[in-house]
Motif scaffolding. Sequence first.
Motif, PDB file in Angstrom:
ATOM      1  N   ASP A  17      47.388 -81.590   6.819  1.00 13.73           N
ATOM      2  CA  ASP A  17      45.838 -81.853   7.634  1.00 13.73           C
ATOM      3  C   ASP A  17      44.757 -81.268   7.054  1.00 13.73           C
ATOM      4  OD1 ASP A  17      47.643 -83.029   9.667  1.00 13.73           O
ATOM      5  OD2 ASP A  17      47.854 -81.242  10.886  1.00 13.73           O
ATOM      6  N   THR A  18      44.638 -80.279   6.347  1.00  9.55           N
ATOM      7  CA  THR A  18      43.655 -79.669   5.887  1.00  9.55           C
ATOM      8  C   THR A  18      42.932 -80.537   4.898  1.00  9.55           C
ATOM      9  OG1 THR A  18      44.847 -78.159   4.336  1.00  9.55           O
ATOM     10  CG2 THR A  18      43.850 -77.151   6.494  1.00  9.55           C
ATOM     11  N   LEU A  19      43.985 -81.457   4.193  1.00 14.53           N
ATOM     12  CA  LEU A  19      43.375 -82.535   3.193  1.00 14.53           C
ATOM     13  C   LEU A  19      43.079 -83.787   3.551  1.00 14.53           C
ATOM     14  CD1 LEU A  19      46.208 -81.775   0.600  1.00 14.53           C
ATOM     15  CD2 LEU A  19      44.093 -80.617   0.752  1.00 14.53           C
ATOM     16  N   GLN A  20      43.159 -83.929   4.961  1.00 15.71           N
ATOM     17  CA  GLN A  20      42.348 -85.222   5.486  1.00 15.71           C
ATOM     18  C   GLN A  20      40.920 -85.482   5.213  1.00 15.71           C
ATOM     19  OE1 GLN A  20      44.317 -87.523   6.807  1.00 15.71           O
ATOM     20  NE2 GLN A  20      46.277 -86.131   6.731  1.00 15.71           N
ATOM     21  N   GLY A  21      40.764 -86.699   4.682  1.00 17.71           N
ATOM     22  CA  GLY A  21      39.259 -86.806   4.292  1.00 17.71           C
ATOM     23  C   GLY A  21      38.832 -86.612   3.028  1.00 17.71           C
ATOM     24  N   MET A  22      39.847 -86.064   2.083  1.00 23.70           N
ATOM     25  CA  MET A  22      39.447 -85.465   0.772  1.00 23.70           C
ATOM     26  C   MET A  22      39.814 -86.447  -0.146  1.00 23.70           C
ATOM     27  SD  MET A  22      40.287 -81.408   0.576  1.00 23.70           S
ATOM     28  CE  MET A  22      39.716 -80.389   2.024  1.00 23.70           C
ATOM     29  N   LYS A  23      38.998 -86.770  -1.192  1.00 14.43           N
ATOM     30  CA  LYS A  23      39.349 -87.937  -2.261  1.00 14.43           C
ATOM     31  C   LYS A  23      40.020 -86.961  -3.416  1.00 14.43           C
ATOM     32  CE  LYS A  23      36.458 -90.335  -5.458  1.00 14.43           C
ATOM     33  NZ  LYS A  23      35.317 -90.562  -5.899  1.00 14.43           N
ATOM     34  N   LEU A  24      41.128 -87.511  -3.823  1.00 11.90           N
ATOM     35  CA  LEU A  24      42.073 -86.827  -4.813  1.00 11.90           C
ATOM     36  C   LEU A  24      41.990 -87.681  -6.101  1.00 11.90           C
ATOM     37  CD1 LEU A  24      45.239 -86.245  -2.780  1.00 11.90           C
ATOM     38  CD2 LEU A  24      43.412 -84.677  -3.144  1.00 11.90           C
ATOM     39  N   MET A  25      41.885 -87.016  -7.465  1.00  9.21           N
ATOM     40  CA  MET A  25      41.535 -87.490  -8.619  1.00  9.21           C
ATOM     41  C   MET A  25      42.450 -87.202  -9.469  1.00  9.21           C
ATOM     42  SD  MET A  25      39.193 -89.493  -7.781  1.00  9.21           S
ATOM     43  CE  MET A  25      38.208 -90.367  -9.133  1.00  9.21           C
ATOM     44  N   ILE A  26      43.120 -87.922 -10.479  1.00  8.74           N
ATOM     45  CA  ILE A  26      43.879 -87.474 -11.528  1.00  8.74           C
ATOM     46  C   ILE A  26      43.062 -86.874 -12.469  1.00  8.74           C
ATOM     47  CG2 ILE A  26      45.745 -88.090 -13.079  1.00  8.74           C
ATOM     48  CD1 ILE A  26      46.635 -90.100 -11.088  1.00  8.74           C
ATOM     49  N   VAL A  27      43.059 -85.882 -13.158  1.00 10.97           N
ATOM     50  CA  VAL A  27      42.129 -85.568 -14.235  1.00 10.97           C
ATOM     51  C   VAL A  27      42.915 -84.973 -15.602  1.00 10.97           C
ATOM     52  CG1 VAL A  27      40.386 -84.744 -12.595  1.00 10.97           C
ATOM     53  CG2 VAL A  27      41.949 -83.104 -13.424  1.00 10.97           C
ATOM     54  N   THR A  54      33.411 -87.038 -17.202  1.00 10.04           N
ATOM     55  CA  THR A  54      33.721 -85.829 -17.801  1.00 10.04           C
ATOM     56  C   THR A  54      33.370 -84.814 -16.832  1.00 10.04           C
ATOM     57  OG1 THR A  54      33.533 -86.261 -20.200  1.00 10.04           O
ATOM     58  CG2 THR A  54      33.495 -84.075 -19.753  1.00 10.04           C
ATOM     59  N   VAL A  55      34.263 -84.027 -16.159  1.00  7.57           N
ATOM     60  CA  VAL A  55      33.909 -82.919 -15.014  1.00  7.57           C
ATOM     61  C   VAL A  55      34.421 -81.690 -15.437  1.00  7.57           C
ATOM     62  CG1 VAL A  55      34.322 -84.902 -13.288  1.00  7.57           C
ATOM     63  CG2 VAL A  55      36.196 -83.732 -14.070  1.00  7.57           C
ATOM     64  N   ILE A  56      33.659 -80.580 -14.372  1.00  8.30           N
ATOM     65  CA  ILE A  56      34.219 -79.101 -14.786  1.00  8.30           C
ATOM     66  C   ILE A  56      35.180 -79.157 -13.466  1.00  8.30           C
ATOM     67  CG2 ILE A  56      33.437 -77.006 -14.628  1.00  8.30           C
ATOM     68  CD1 ILE A  56      30.733 -77.975 -15.331  1.00  8.30           C
ATOM     69  N   VAL A  57      36.456 -78.412 -13.763  1.00 14.77           N
ATOM     70  CA  VAL A  57      37.448 -78.201 -12.425  1.00 14.77           C
ATOM     71  C   VAL A  57      37.666 -76.667 -12.349  1.00 14.77           C
ATOM     72  CG1 VAL A  57      39.790 -78.908 -11.957  1.00 14.77           C
ATOM     73  CG2 VAL A  57      38.292 -80.555 -13.277  1.00 14.77           C
ATOM     74  N   SER A  58      37.650 -76.392 -11.231  1.00 18.95           N
ATOM     75  CA  SER A  58      37.975 -75.051 -11.048  1.00 18.95           C
ATOM     76  C   SER A  58      39.402 -74.989 -10.607  1.00 18.95           C
ATOM     77  CB  SER A  58      36.911 -74.466  -9.994  1.00 18.95           C
ATOM     78  OG  SER A  58      37.435 -72.945  -9.594  1.00 18.95           O
ATOM     79  N   THR A  59      40.357 -73.967 -10.539  1.00 14.42           N
ATOM     80  CA  THR A  59      41.595 -73.960 -10.244  1.00 14.42           C
ATOM     81  C   THR A  59      42.077 -72.611  -9.897  1.00 14.42           C
ATOM     82  OG1 THR A  59      42.527 -72.921 -12.674  1.00 14.42           O
ATOM     83  CG2 THR A  59      42.476 -75.342 -12.231  1.00 14.42           C
ATOM     84  N   GLY A  60      43.262 -72.393  -9.096  1.00 16.59           N
ATOM     85  CA  GLY A  60      43.491 -71.227  -8.476  1.00 16.59           C
ATOM     86  C   GLY A  60      42.743 -71.061  -7.301  1.00 16.59           C
ATOM     87  N   SER A  61      42.786 -69.704  -7.008  1.00 15.66           N
ATOM     88  CA  SER A  61      42.367 -69.304  -5.713  1.00 15.66           C
ATOM     89  C   SER A  61      40.698 -69.549  -5.520  1.00 15.66           C
ATOM     90  CB  SER A  61      42.339 -67.877  -5.406  1.00 15.66           C
ATOM     91  OG  SER A  61      41.701 -67.007  -6.435  1.00 15.66           O
ATOM     92  N   SER A  62      40.068 -69.597  -6.688  1.00 13.23           N
ATOM     93  CA  SER A  62      38.813 -70.136  -6.560  1.00 13.23           C
ATOM     94  C   SER A  62      38.473 -71.452  -6.019  1.00 13.23           C
ATOM     95  CB  SER A  62      38.260 -69.929  -7.970  1.00 13.23           C
ATOM     96  OG  SER A  62      38.001 -68.694  -8.633  1.00 13.23           O
ATOM     97  N   ALA A  63      39.583 -72.227  -6.417  1.00 12.88           N
ATOM     98  CA  ALA A  63      39.452 -73.849  -5.828  1.00 12.88           C
ATOM     99  C   ALA A  63      39.513 -73.861  -4.372  1.00 12.88           C
ATOM    100  CB  ALA A  63      40.629 -74.398  -6.648  1.00 12.88           C
ATOM    101  N   ARG A  64      40.510 -72.964  -4.066  1.00 19.64           N
ATOM    102  CA  ARG A  64      40.644 -72.960  -2.487  1.00 19.64           C
ATOM    103  C   ARG A  64      39.730 -72.481  -1.599  1.00 19.64           C
ATOM    104  NH1 ARG A  64      45.304 -71.067  -3.741  1.00 19.64           N
ATOM    105  NH2 ARG A  64      44.701 -68.783  -3.299  1.00 19.64           N
ATOM    106  N   LEU A  65      38.954 -71.643  -2.326  1.00 17.43           N
ATOM    107  CA  LEU A  65      37.823 -70.849  -1.557  1.00 17.43           C
ATOM    108  C   LEU A  65      36.488 -71.996  -1.726  1.00 17.43           C
ATOM    109  CD1 LEU A  65      37.891 -67.221  -2.703  1.00 17.43           C
ATOM    110  CD2 LEU A  65      38.667 -67.968  -0.564  1.00 17.43           C
ATOM    111  N   ARG A  70      40.865 -69.666   2.270  1.00 18.12           N
ATOM    112  CA  ARG A  70      42.064 -69.356   1.605  1.00 18.12           C
ATOM    113  C   ARG A  70      43.315 -69.821   2.158  1.00 18.12           C
ATOM    114  NH1 ARG A  70      42.572 -63.255   3.807  1.00 18.12           N
ATOM    115  NH2 ARG A  70      40.865 -62.952   2.566  1.00 18.12           N
ATOM    116  N   HIS A  71      43.444 -70.758   3.323  1.00 17.82           N
ATOM    117  CA  HIS A  71      44.684 -71.124   3.885  1.00 17.82           C
ATOM    118  C   HIS A  71      44.815 -72.757   3.594  1.00 17.82           C
ATOM    119  CE1 HIS A  71      45.239 -67.545   5.931  1.00 17.82           C
ATOM    120  NE2 HIS A  71      43.861 -67.653   6.596  1.00 17.82           N
ATOM    121  N   SER A  72      44.168 -73.239   2.550  1.00 16.18           N
ATOM    122  CA  SER A  72      44.203 -74.696   2.140  1.00 16.18           C
ATOM    123  C   SER A  72      44.906 -74.669   0.791  1.00 16.18           C
ATOM    124  CB  SER A  72      42.775 -75.010   1.693  1.00 16.18           C
ATOM    125  OG  SER A  72      42.815 -76.293   0.951  1.00 16.18           O
ATOM    126  N   PRO A  73      45.864 -75.655   0.964  1.00 17.67           N
ATOM    127  CA  PRO A  73      46.832 -75.962  -0.332  1.00 17.67           C
ATOM    128  C   PRO A  73      46.184 -76.444  -1.615  1.00 17.67           C
ATOM    129  CG  PRO A  73      46.898 -77.732   1.148  1.00 17.67           C
ATOM    130  CD  PRO A  73      46.102 -76.870   1.655  1.00 17.67           C
TER     131      PRO A  73
END
Length: 93
Positions: A17-27, A54-65, A70-73
């Motif tokens: 549910d928390t991902l609804q409306g989000m655009k998902l890309m393969i990088v 070319t993009v900048i990607v943040s990963t891990g807990s920083s991505a969630r925040l 913090r409760h997002s997958p």
Amino acid sequence: MIVAKVVGNIWATRKEDTLQGMKLMIVQVIDPISQDSGRSFVAVDQVGAGIGETVIVSTGSSARLAKLGRHSPIDAIIVGIVDQMDVPPARDE
């Protein structure tokens, strides 16, 4: 943060549910010096990136925040589109 190239889209009609409306890309990770490509993974697009950019990607807990708290997958999120990279040439050792 990781430098990557957007190589595709993902469409998921059923998702958490928390991902609804989000655009998902393969990088695909790229080495800024050699431009060699590495592993691919899925990232939420926060900035409207397109395929081939070319993009900048943040990963891990920083991505969630960055998006939902913090409760997002979310494990990876695109946080910037690279206009230019100035990287000194690799030195032969």
